[in-house]
Motif scaffolding. Sequence first.
Motif, PDB file in Angstrom:
ATOM      1  N   UNK A   1      34.505  52.194  71.156  1.00 27.92           N
ATOM      2  CA  UNK A   1      35.071  50.853  71.189  1.00 27.92           C
ATOM      3  C   UNK A   1      36.513  50.892  71.688  1.00 27.92           C
TER       4      UNK A   1
ATOM      5  N   UNK B   1      36.442  50.862  75.363  1.00 31.15           N
ATOM      6  CA  UNK B   1      36.108  49.548  75.917  1.00 31.15           C
ATOM      7  C   UNK B   1      37.324  48.620  75.892  1.00 31.15           C
TER       8      UNK B   1
ATOM      9  N   UNK C   1      49.188  48.547  74.787  1.00 34.05           N
ATOM     10  CA  UNK C   1      48.619  47.385  74.112  1.00 34.05           C
ATOM     11  C   UNK C   1      48.517  47.581  72.602  1.00 34.05           C
TER      12      UNK C   1
ATOM     13  N   UNK D   1      48.592  43.249  84.109  1.00 36.54           N
ATOM     14  CA  UNK D   1      47.515  43.190  83.126  1.00 36.54           C
ATOM     15  C   UNK D   1      48.046  43.415  81.718  1.00 36.54           C
ATOM     16  N   UNK D   2      49.031  44.287  81.628  1.00 37.55           N
ATOM     17  CA  UNK D   2      49.594  44.584  80.305  1.00 37.55           C
ATOM     18  C   UNK D   2      50.491  43.450  79.837  1.00 37.55           C
TER      19      UNK D   2
ATOM     20  N   UNK E   1      39.709  49.595  78.485  1.00 39.67           N
ATOM     21  CA  UNK E   1      39.226  49.248  79.815  1.00 39.67           C
ATOM     22  C   UNK E   1      39.536  47.787  80.120  1.00 39.67           C
ATOM     23  N   UNK E   2      39.303  46.924  79.160  1.00 38.81           N
ATOM     24  CA  UNK E   2      39.520  45.500  79.400  1.00 38.81           C
ATOM     25  C   UNK E   2      41.002  45.162  79.501  1.00 38.81           C
ATOM     26  N   UNK E   3      41.850  45.993  78.906  1.00 45.54           N
ATOM     27  CA  UNK E   3      43.284  45.691  78.982  1.00 45.54           C
ATOM     28  C   UNK E   3      44.021  46.644  79.918  1.00 45.54           C
ATOM     29  N   UNK E   4      43.256  47.431  80.667  1.00 44.20           N
ATOM     30  CA  UNK E   4      43.833  48.390  81.612  1.00 44.20           C
ATOM     31  C   UNK E   4      44.927  49.220  80.935  1.00 44.20           C
TER      32      UNK E   4
END
Lengths: 315, 620
Positions: free
Chosen positions: A269, A272, A82, A37-38, A275-278
Amino acid sequence: MTGYLIRRIGASIVVVIGVSIFVFLLLHIIYPSPAIDVLGPRSTPVAIKAWNKAHGFDRPWIVQYWSYIVGVLHGNLGYSYKLNQSVAALFNERWARSAYLSGISLVLAILIAFPVGIYQAVRRNTLGDNIVTSLAFVTYAMPVFFLALILIQVFALSLPIFSFEASQSTNVLYVMGDWHAMTLPVATLTLISVASYSRFMRSTAIDTLAQDYIKAARAKGLPEKLVLWRHLVRNACLPMVTLIGLSIPFLLAGNLITESVFNYQGLGFLFYTSLTSVDYPVLLAYTLVGAILTVVGNLVADIALTVADPRIRLA
Amino acid sequence: MRIKRPAFQLAALAAVGATVLAACGTATTTSNNVSPNGSFGKLPAQTGTPHAGTITWAFAPGTAPTWILPVTPGANSSVYTAYQFQAESWRPLNWFPDGAAQKEDPSMSLADDPVWSNGDKTVSITLKPWKWSDGTEITAKDAEFWIDLVKAAVAENPANYGNYSPGVGIPDQITSMTAVGQTLTLNLNAAVNPTWFWEDSLAGVIPLPAQSWAKASATGPILDFTNPANATAIYNYLSSQAKDLSTYATNPLWQVVDGPYKITQFNDTTDAFTMVPNKAYSGPHASPESNLQGVPFTSETAEWNAVKAGSIDVGFVPFQDIPQVKSVEKNYNVFGYPGFSFNYVAYNFKDTTGDFNNIINQLYIRQAIAHLEDEQGYIHAFFYGAAGQAYGPVPAIPPSPYTPANATNDPYPFSVSDAVSILKAHGWTVTPGGTDVCSKPGTGSSDCGAGIPAGTKLAWNLIYSSSPNVIGEQVEDLVSQAKKAGIEITLKADNFNHMLSTYYDSANPSGIDLWAMEDFGGFSIATYPTTNEIFNTNGTFNIGEYSNSEVNALIHASVTSSNPAAVKSEASYITTQQPSLFQPVVDNIFVWKTGISGPPAAFESLTQYQFNPEFMYFTK
């Protein structure tokens, strides 16, 4: 009191450790390693393996957890893969902005909701009560983003009174003074909170009005203003103390939607996007801080209750 | 190949928001914005007298830059960071694309086209006499410096360079190199297809200012970077500086540039940045040149509000807000075009559940499924008309020298009856609304095919990403059409990240029987569109483990033969073979203030993930 505090703090530490283990395990069950994911789906097995080794994801989860806890105890919350910054720096940049947005909204909501709730209880089933109740239901039923979009459309785009986005300054003092940019996000959060708090306040005030000591005060001929001020308000506010205590975690993290719609970089934010980018380290730190704030909020609420209500004794 | 992560991270939120605003504002259809060639809106001609100002440019959520050194780790690698941030300051040897056309724009290239020799094992490339912002001439040594840095980076950890492919391209295929004056010569370990190597690897070399960056500390001496130990030390120093976002605008390193802009402000909380023109930029640009301000947004809703308020000069139209475009046309020019990419539903050729591996291995089955996909209908119903069709790995648009004939004419047009006929002709008892059953097992031309026993059902699952919504809309329609042909597809929505970890990860073979079809989005593709990594038997991203010797041979030719048209043959054959179900590609729609002009190509290239503000100017 001291013994109570020690017991509560001890229990709180256990809760925080439990939450951290639970979240750590949950993340590792869903994503044993966030590497793909990363690094992205085009990452090669070689890169994934090297990345896992470099970040310790090739070790057993219990070893990873222990390393994480040791790091946290040394003030190291980790490094965001990230966002290319330490988690501490990310939190440091954002917490004051989130705290201000939530804090000012919470204060305004309390200042508005308390008298509104009392008014509704005292004037129960009158036209005024019904109108306020209707408005509260409409606002309470409205999703935050929906209310935000309506406010933006009306007060920023159709009638350009306020800005369509929150302050972009990273200086919280400047943000606090930028009413043109902050009015709509604050109003959004305040209105939503007022809707729920006023309903809660109305309910507790109605219960309180039915208590014998209110009847006794009135029977003794105490002026209505004093009955309300001395006996009703103080007693009706007690449950609100718990409610406000539980709102403390939201001071930092409860504004994901508002921050998104108003282009405001805050902790909600940040969570969030992580979360989307683990983004493991950010997620873990956020949850840990949230757990700590929750137990602290509870503790503060309990202590505040004993101060506000002499009948309550901490044992 | 670059995966197109569902960028619309707040799609659900924004979609509802769009609904709200549709009620509040002027809800209009977009039919008059849609062009038959797949473009959206119109591209105005260059006009007016150039004036300088500050161009504000909207970054979509999750695309703000987080890495400045043009050797980008996998964790920070994205088309946005590369082409819309780093490329403003450091330019590659050759510039692709030219507007939306998938070919080189020589005027923007730092170097002339490469010259090949030694049976396509040696390549020389000569740099133009352009200058760094400190006045030093850009030389071949600077290109060599980048290659040595990449070598050092991947030697330390392959994840340190996001575009790294082990054994393929730069740096692994280079056996030796020399840099003399303006000419860089590379010797490779094998003959390569010159066009492939150029467009896929060589063109992406980014010369870096060795005269000021080749050091291991801020005050250290300039080192000989051809020494691997020195290169490692230099890489470690530069990457450590790139990790300090708070100093992006103040670190003297990042002030030495050869691109049109240099950074002057960077906000490490929001990732907003300001750049000013590099007065020493040697390439073409408007005169006078404007400043540039990158403005990140936390949601597409917030960005669209900024456009509606007229507070941003160059922005994008979120997919769900396409119906609202009319409301901003008074203040903005609007243009959209599909990016060079393809979306697809992958087939799992190893899923043994219900003999799916044997079923999907039959070309006629894949052809039948292709007949059940109504791309025209999808574009009309789900994309507001703003998308281009794609029948294979090379989409019908944008134009590319490698577009095969069958990429522009659907080889398997939507027709449920055709799908039914194909199935019946291959031994299936078709039950529309029910589930088809193999009634004629065997390997003959009218049988079900190898490994498919009698009684086998045409029933399997399809996992799809729940965001953006348009993925779900397309697969739901596919399921509906398939049902009419008696194919029973069970849908399961999933989270994109969870899909990658569970159904995609080649390192996690235990998930191989969990899915039959999978739709996570697709890939943006390089101008040389070989599918080496996707449909080659040993391809890194061949998630369904498709294997076809003819495809392998064609891919091999695309990568190693001297035939410049080899990749066209590859694309044509794959379009026929349908190793996956190809889907339409949405338009990337941009808006820019009517008071901003420039060469049309500068705005057209926005749709291809490029941003060239050096050509844009204010007309008053």
